[in-house]
Enzyme design. Structure first.
Site, PDB file in Angstrom:
ATOM      1  N   ARG A   1     -10.367 -11.516   2.010  1.00  0.00           N
ATOM      2  CA  ARG A   1     -11.193 -12.598   1.464  1.00  0.00           C
ATOM      3  C   ARG A   1     -10.477 -13.935   1.549  1.00  0.00           C
ATOM      4  O   ARG A   1     -11.107 -14.990   1.615  1.00  0.00           O
ATOM      5  CB  ARG A   1     -11.611 -12.255   0.021  1.00  0.00           C
ATOM      6  CG  ARG A   1     -10.466 -12.062  -0.918  1.00  0.00           C
ATOM      7  CD  ARG A   1     -10.853 -11.299  -2.181  1.00  0.00           C
ATOM      8  NE  ARG A   1     -10.926  -9.845  -1.965  1.00  0.00           N
ATOM      9  CZ  ARG A   1     -11.248  -8.969  -2.916  1.00  0.00           C
ATOM     10  NH1 ARG A   1     -11.557  -9.383  -4.133  1.00  0.00           N
ATOM     11  NH2 ARG A   1     -11.277  -7.685  -2.649  1.00  0.00           N
TER      12      ARG A   1
ATOM     13  N   LYS B   1       0.840  -1.200   0.000  1.00  0.00           N
ATOM     14  CA  LYS B   1       0.000   0.000   0.000  1.00  0.00           C
ATOM     15  C   LYS B   1       0.872   1.247   0.000  1.00  0.00           C
ATOM     16  O   LYS B   1       1.999   1.213   0.496  1.00  0.00           O
ATOM     17  CB  LYS B   1      -0.877   0.028   1.262  1.00  0.00           C
ATOM     18  CG  LYS B   1      -2.000  -0.987   1.280  1.00  0.00           C
ATOM     19  CD  LYS B   1      -2.811  -0.853   2.554  1.00  0.00           C
ATOM     20  CE  LYS B   1      -3.960  -1.865   2.581  1.00  0.00           C
ATOM     21  NZ  LYS B   1      -4.991  -1.607   1.566  1.00  0.00           N
TER      22      LYS B   1
HETATM   23  N1  BES Z   1      -8.182  -3.713   4.413  1.00  0.00           N
HETATM   24  C1  BES Z   1      -8.309  -3.346   3.051  1.00  0.00           C
HETATM   25  C2  BES Z   1      -9.594  -2.576   2.768  1.00  0.00           C
HETATM   26  C3  BES Z   1      -9.639  -1.148   3.235  1.00  0.00           C
HETATM   27  C4  BES Z   1      -8.922  -0.164   2.584  1.00  0.00           C
HETATM   28  C5  BES Z   1     -10.457  -0.793   4.259  1.00  0.00           C
HETATM   29  C6  BES Z   1      -9.009   1.138   3.002  1.00  0.00           C
HETATM   30  C7  BES Z   1     -10.578   0.514   4.673  1.00  0.00           C
HETATM   31  C8  BES Z   1      -9.838   1.488   4.042  1.00  0.00           C
HETATM   32  C9  BES Z   1      -8.298  -4.577   2.162  1.00  0.00           C
HETATM   33  O1  BES Z   1      -7.510  -5.622   2.606  1.00  0.00           O
HETATM   34  C10 BES Z   1      -7.767  -4.156   0.842  1.00  0.00           C
HETATM   35  O2  BES Z   1      -6.647  -3.774   0.783  1.00  0.00           O
HETATM   36  N2  BES Z   1      -8.611  -4.219  -0.181  1.00  0.00           N
HETATM   37  C11 BES Z   1      -8.223  -3.800  -1.473  1.00  0.00           C
HETATM   38  C12 BES Z   1      -8.782  -4.779  -2.460  1.00  0.00           C
HETATM   39  C13 BES Z   1      -8.259  -4.586  -3.849  1.00  0.00           C
HETATM   40  C14 BES Z   1      -6.789  -4.965  -3.908  1.00  0.00           C
HETATM   41  C15 BES Z   1      -9.053  -5.431  -4.780  1.00  0.00           C
HETATM   42  C16 BES Z   1      -8.803  -2.408  -1.697  1.00  0.00           C
HETATM   43  O3  BES Z   1      -9.920  -2.140  -1.256  1.00  0.00           O
HETATM   44  O4  BES Z   1      -8.102  -1.588  -2.289  1.00  0.00           O
HETATM   45 MN    MN Z   2      -5.504  -5.434   1.961  1.00  0.00          MN
END
Ligand code: BES
Ligand code: MN
Ligand code: ZN
Length: 520
Positions: A341, A267
């Site tokens: 997931r 990230k």
């Molecule tokens: N924990 C995150 C989701 C999230 C992001 C929650 C920002 C709250 C604020 C999750 O694990 C994630 O990173 N999801 C990705 C999925 C994507 C790679 C398909 C996302 O939402 O960007």
């Molecule tokens: Mn994630």
């Protein structure tokens, strides 16, 4: 924080000792200038002089007045004492007392209050007075210790609402505490210990599985996420048995990513600290169990928490790697940041052994859900209309709201893979729905709902902090279910806060045999 309730007239309420008294005055109650107590006379005079209107939110304050025991007094108009009006009136009154040092607060309800409104008001007082202290060297301890409710017409339903509020607040605050703790104070091992501490009571059990146990179960997707972390994973299994063993349990599955760096699909740096909240689902399961330990409703509940960090490392799972889930389905991990997931799918397969009446997973799953619904409503996904309706209604009556999202099969198109049964990501479009479609593949054997709390589990910015959601929604759902289900093991009849019943989807099913305790 402690709540109590007593039947008192207004004349007596103003004589009860406390630091502050909030009086909720409904619009219909027109005060009599010849009233027997000084407060009624003052309110009447203020109305006569046009200084106090009997409309929602009107507010008047007094300080150290003769005939009134509390130092501070706030009279606030609560319109027709409906739930939302009571809540906002109490919020406004508490805001007016911001600089006052209130340890003991009295709250007096003039006329009839809806029990639900009182519950909302008490939990919003707890929310407004909460502060996180665990990792501060000089913690400011919380001032507000006790709320004493008095009502002219105190009823068993109101008393029950206060009891519920007490349990709810203890659950919400436990969830906030664990979600707020930084990741180095809330590792998978710490979460497992917290679960054991909550499950000390008679009707509770807690079993914690480690890496070897999880490998034996074949949880290849969960293990893939954990393999880049130096912290060992934990799979937490909590049980609450409040009903006969023949009653099928509700299983709650909480995403427990104690820190989400994104893994190799790392990230960006800004706000990455907020990924300590990626165990908000797990925290809400712990919170619900805490509340159950107070309320002891006649229901069986299982809590499952797959807990791990998601880290980049020489051993970390790589984009393109294919892993085999506990269900046997192979998964191509195209993005290691779609890790929630992956841990959930194995926990969902594990849930099958409980022959549950319903499985609800709770997860800070997608940024896309924040885009879709913001911080107001949790995303609700379900293949079962009856379950979706029950959860929606539980959200409305607890004030911890959600909104149903679609699950058309067309949304699963993008999850197709040439190298595995399924890919863990689809395109950017409808990201919260494609995540739910991925999970749905692992839920064929039971009635299932998914709550995406990415937008609602915590607040960002200056007021950064966990909200304790959706403990309120889940507790409401479970207590309603208990009220409408078969008789409890303890033969005592039980009341619900609202007296309402929900259509029960109960199918009695035998419990699985107790398994030998396992440890890492
Ligand atoms: N924990 C995150 C989701 C999230 C992001 C929650 C920002 C709250 C604020 C999750 O694990 C994630 O990173 N999801 C990705 C999925 C994507 C790679 C398909 C996302 O939402 O960007
Ligand atoms: Mn994630
Ligand atoms: Zn995540």
């Amino acid at each position: 924080m402690n709540f109590e309730i007593q039947k008192l007239s207004l004349a007596h309420a103003i004589q009860a000792q406390s630091d502050a008294l909030i009086v909720l005055w409904p619009s219909q109650t027109v005060p009599n200038a010849l009233g027997h107590d000084p407060l009624t006379r003052w309110v009447a005079t203020a109305i006569e002089n046009g200084d106090f209107e009997l409309k929602a939110g009107s507010l008047m304050m007094l300080y150290c007045q003769p005939g009134i025991a509390p130092r501070h007094l706030v009279v606030v108009c609560s319109a027709d004492n409906k739930a939302e009006q009571i809540r906002s009136a109490v919020q406004a009154a508490w805001g007016a007392l911001k600089s006052a040092k209130v340890k003991h607060l009295n709250l007096h309800v003039v006329g009839d209050a809806t029990p639900q409104g009182l519950q909302l008001a008490l939990s919003s007082l707890a929310d407004a007075s909460y502060s996180y202290t665990t990792t501060l060297s000089k913690p400011k301890t919380r001032l507000l210790k006790q709320v004493f409710v008095s009502a002219e017409n105190s009823t068993p339903a109101l008393e029950n609402a206060v009891r519920h509020a007490q349990a709810l607040v203890s659950g919400v605050e436990l969830a906030k505490e664990w979600a707020n703790r930084p990741a180095n104070y809330a590792t998978p091992t710490h979460l497992a210990q917290a679960a054991k501490d909550i499950a000390k009571g008679k009707a509770f059990k807690c079993e914690v599985l480690g890496p070897k146990d999880v490998a034996k179960l074949g949880m290849g997707a969960f293990m893939a996420v954990a393999q880049g972390s130096a912290e060992p994973l934990r799979f937490i299994v909590m049980r609450y048995n409040g009903a006969l063993a023949t009653q099928a349990p509700v299983v709650l599955v909480g995403k427990g990513i104690t820190f989400d760096t994104g893994g190799i699909s790392i990230k960006p740096a800004p706000e990455m600290d907020e990924m300590k909240y990626d165990m908000g689902g797990a925290a809400s399961v712990l919170g619900v169990f805490k509340a159950l330990s107070h309320l002891k409703p006649a229901i069986n509940v299982v809590g499952l928490i797959p807990a791990t960090e998601n880290m980049p490392d020489g051993l970390a799972v790589k984009p393109g790697d294919v892993v085999t889930s506990m269900s046997g389905q192979t998964i191509e991990i195209l993005n290691t940041d779609a890790e929630g997931r992956l841990v959930l799918c194995d926990a969902l397969t594990y849930a099958e052994r409980f022959k549950p009446q319903a499985v609800i997973d709770i997860a800070t799953l997608t940024g896309a859900c924040v885009i879709a619904l913001g911080a107001v409503r949790t995303g609700l996904f379900s293949s079962d209309d009856a379950l979706a309706l029950q959860l929606h209604q539980a959200g409305e009556s607890s004030g911890d709201t959600c909104w149903r999202m679609p699950l058309d099969d067309d949304y699963a198109e993008g999850l197709k893979s040439r190298f595995a049964d399924v890919a863990n990501v689809a395109g950017r479009a409808a990201g919260s729905v494609t995540a739910a479609k991925f999970l749905q593949r692992f839920t064929q054997k039971f009635s299932w709902a998914h709550l995406d709390i990415a937008g609602t589990a915590w607040r960002s910015g200056a007021a950064k902090g966990a909200t304790g959601r959706p403990v309120g929604l889940l507790l409401q759902y479970l207590t309603q279910l208990a009220a409408s289900a078969q008789p409890s093991v303890s033969a005592k009849p039980r009341r619900t806060a609202t007296g309402k019943t929900v259509p029960s989807a109960n199918r009695a099913a035998p419990q699985p045999k107790a398994r030998a305790a396992r440890k890492a």
